[in-house]
Design a protein around this motif. Structure first.
Motif, PDB file in Angstrom:
ATOM      1  N   ARG A 268       0.833  -1.203   0.000  1.00  0.00           N
ATOM      2  CA  ARG A 268       0.000   0.000   0.000  1.00  0.00           C
ATOM      3  C   ARG A 268       0.871   1.258   0.000  1.00  0.00           C
ATOM      4  O   ARG A 268       1.898   1.319   0.683  1.00  0.00           O
ATOM      5  N   LYS A 269       0.464   2.248  -0.770  1.00  0.00           N
ATOM      6  CA  LYS A 269       1.188   3.510  -0.800  1.00  0.00           C
ATOM      7  C   LYS A 269       0.802   4.381   0.393  1.00  0.00           C
ATOM      8  O   LYS A 269      -0.343   4.354   0.849  1.00  0.00           O
TER       9      LYS A 269
ATOM     10  N   SER B  61      -2.952   5.230   1.949  1.00  0.00           N
ATOM     11  CA  SER B  61      -3.828   5.678   0.866  1.00  0.00           C
ATOM     12  C   SER B  61      -4.595   4.469   0.324  1.00  0.00           C
ATOM     13  O   SER B  61      -4.409   3.340   0.779  1.00  0.00           O
ATOM     14  N   ASP B  62      -5.468   4.707  -0.652  1.00  0.00           N
ATOM     15  CA  ASP B  62      -6.248   3.625  -1.252  1.00  0.00           C
ATOM     16  C   ASP B  62      -5.558   3.005  -2.466  1.00  0.00           C
ATOM     17  O   ASP B  62      -6.113   2.120  -3.115  1.00  0.00           O
ATOM     18  N   SER B  63      -4.362   3.489  -2.805  1.00  0.00           N
ATOM     19  CA  SER B  63      -3.651   2.967  -3.978  1.00  0.00           C
ATOM     20  C   SER B  63      -2.485   2.078  -3.548  1.00  0.00           C
ATOM     21  O   SER B  63      -2.023   2.136  -2.399  1.00  0.00           O
ATOM     22  N   TYR B  64      -2.022   1.253  -4.490  1.00  0.00           N
ATOM     23  CA  TYR B  64      -0.996   0.271  -4.194  1.00  0.00           C
ATOM     24  C   TYR B  64       0.140   0.338  -5.215  1.00  0.00           C
ATOM     25  O   TYR B  64      -0.059   0.769  -6.345  1.00  0.00           O
TER      26      TYR B  64
ATOM     27  N   TRP C 242       1.898  -2.050  -7.468  1.00  0.00           N
ATOM     28  CA  TRP C 242       1.378  -3.319  -7.959  1.00  0.00           C
ATOM     29  C   TRP C 242       2.444  -4.358  -8.232  1.00  0.00           C
ATOM     30  O   TRP C 242       2.153  -5.424  -8.748  1.00  0.00           O
TER      31      TRP C 242
END
Length: 522
Positions: free
Chosen positions: A466-467, A480-483, A485
């Motif tokens: 996770r970022k 945050s909600d982004s990763y 990948w």
């Protein structure tokens, strides 16, 4: 478990184009006041696409068409068994506001298309796989969706569980799919998909304007517009808190530096209009590869948000006909964009080939006959064997290749070309790292940065993480909600957890030793 949020069609693009990019703060303005207003869309003047050519180098083994073995000419002459080839893709990017309009109508068309293919009259929900949101578990539609791994796995499961002892699997490839869609037939099917009972058969004015600008589109080549405005490209830097700074105009020496220089636009709309006669490519004609100029009544651009759903809509009736014929003969039909696969009894394989060739011609498309492959499967001693049919010969050492995977009847593997590409990129990256480490004025002479290489090519970078972003109010980094990948191995490990009877981890288990050997090599 937290439910998965639905994808929002309102997604702002960050690539440089004509005019400055939009801001999320303007969302209400663009959605409520413009994009969703049919009257304004019907009168909207679309800007030209920006065109660029993507080139991917591929290395293919040269096989004989007689028996599928490596061509004797290359083996006997001690020539490389792999032939280098460059695959070109013509990509087109819409301006920021145009992209929003295309995205909105993509969502609308996708919903209409989904209703149509789930109708018992068509029954295509399991047939068409590409460019759709299909949940892995139909009972839990809010969770994870299928990708090419699940689609390929479903086909391999069908093959394993097929009730015949001897049967065939046929793989087809549609030639230049997006480039050859007939505009008249596309418009007719488009109107059919969105039309409700009792409504006019013509496209509404707003849909017709979108249709007109995705078919008879004008475009500007990225090299031409860059050369014209390279001394005054619009750029905007982002500070460490993620906040945009002041917009500036500056010189950018090369197209490849645009991202590094934080370019957000080539020019303003007014600056382009003053020079459009010099830059604009024609919208009503098209120059073919042989130099012939023809009227543009076919083809849609690859790269626009709406192109994928239009490609599915275009073959609505083709899918219905082929699926009905295949099901009637106890077969299975699946289509992933321009890749078609059919599982059927041996006795009907020739009939199916003929009907595929005949029906696709009715849509002004063509199957690449040199890429059509027929595989024979047979059960012997409780084991399923796979072989490819050639001119009167079946090569039982050939595997079925579908959506990036190989299947030999018993086990699933990563496509050998994908694995070769992974190792080729690994070697090239390490070679470049050593080159720059040995340059004259390098601070750490001869020392390469292993951490970045490990993250890109080893299991150490394969795990999805996770970022974290900086929160100015709390003065700390928060989730945050982004990763991130991961890398190629992330994909390989995911496939190994999904695919039936696979040996994918065995294919990649030596990557760590190979990576370190390349680093140590002088």
């Amino acid at each position: 478990m937290k439910e998965k949020e639905q994808k929002d069609w309102f997604r702002l693009k960050r690539y440089p184009h004509i005019g400055l990019p939009l801001n999320y703060s303007d969302r209400y303005k663009w959605i409520e006041k413009y994009v969703t207003d049919p009257e304004k869309v019907a009168k909207h003047s679309f800007l030209p696409f920006i065109h660029k050519t993507s080139k991917v180098k591929k290395f293919r083994k040269v096989y004989s068409s007689n028996d599928g073995k490596v061509h004797d000419h290359y083996r006997n002459q001690n020539k490389p068994l792999r032939k280098a080839d460059v695959k070109k893709r013509e990509l087109f990017y819409a301006s920021h506001l145009d992209s929003l309009i295309f995205s909105y109508y993509t969502k609308f068309l996708s919903d209409c298309y989904e209703n149509k293919i789930k109708d018992p009259e068509y029954n295509l929900n399991e047939v068409v796989n590409a460019y759709r949101t299909i949940p892995i578990d139909s009972k839990k539609p809010d969770y994870a969706n299928k990708c090419n791994i699940e689609f390929a796995n479903d086909v391999f499961k069908h093959i394993v569980n097929y009730k015949e002892n001897d049967f065939a699997v046929i793989a087809f490839d549609i030639s230049c799919f997006f480039d050859n869609l007939n505009h008249t037939k596309l418009r007719k099917t488009w109107a059919e998909v969105i039309r409700k009972e009792g409504e006019n058969e013509k496209l509404p004015p707003d849909h017709f304007n979108v249709f007109k600008n995705i078919t008879r589109f004008s475009y500007v080549d990225i090299v031409d517009i860059f050369e014209e405005f390279k001394d005054k490209i619009y750029t905007r830097k982002i500070n460490r808190l993620g906040q945009p700074l002041e917009i500036k105009q500056k010189k950018v020496d090369r197209i490849s530096y645009l991202r590094n220089q934080n370019a957000i636009a080539f020019c303003s709309k007014d600056e382009f209009l003053n020079l459009k006669g010099k830059l604009l490519q024609p919208s009503k004609t098209k120059r073919l590869k042989n130099g012939t100029v023809v009227r543009r009544n076919f083809g849609i651009p690859q790269g626009s948000p709406i192109s994928s759903v239009l490609a599915n809509i275009y073959l609505l009736h083709f899918d219905k006909i082929i699926n009905k014929f295949t099901s009637l003969h106890k077969g299975i039909y699946r289509r992933y964009s321009d890749d078609i696969v059919i599982v059927c009894p041996l006795k009907v394989k020739d009939d199916l080939k003929e009907i595929i060739y005949r029906e696709i011609a009715n849509y002004d498309l063509e199957i690449q006959k040199n890429k059509t492959q027929i595989f024979h499967f047979k059960r012997e001693n409780d084991k399923l064997l796979c072989g490819q049919e050639f001119e009167g010969v079946i090569n039982w050492n050939k595997n079925l290749i579908y959506l990036g995977f190989e299947f030999n009847g018993s086990h699933v593997f990563l496509k050998s070309a994908s694995l070769s590409g992974y190792y080729r990129k690994m070697k090239r990256t390490i070679r470049r790292a050593k080159h720059y480490a040995n340059r004259r004025f390098c601070v750490n002479s001869g020392v390469i940065f292993k951490r970045r290489i490990f993250k890109r090519f080893s299991y150490k970078g394969a795990k999805r993480t996770r970022k974290y972003t900086w929160n100015e109010e709390e003065k700390k980094f928060i989730k945050s909600d982004s990763y991130n990948w991961g890398n190629f191995l992330s994909y390989a490990y995911k496939a190994s957890n999904i695919m039936i009877n696979n040996k994918i981890k065995q294919q990649t288990k030596r990557h760590w030793n190979i990576l370190n050997k390349l680093i140590r090599k002088s």
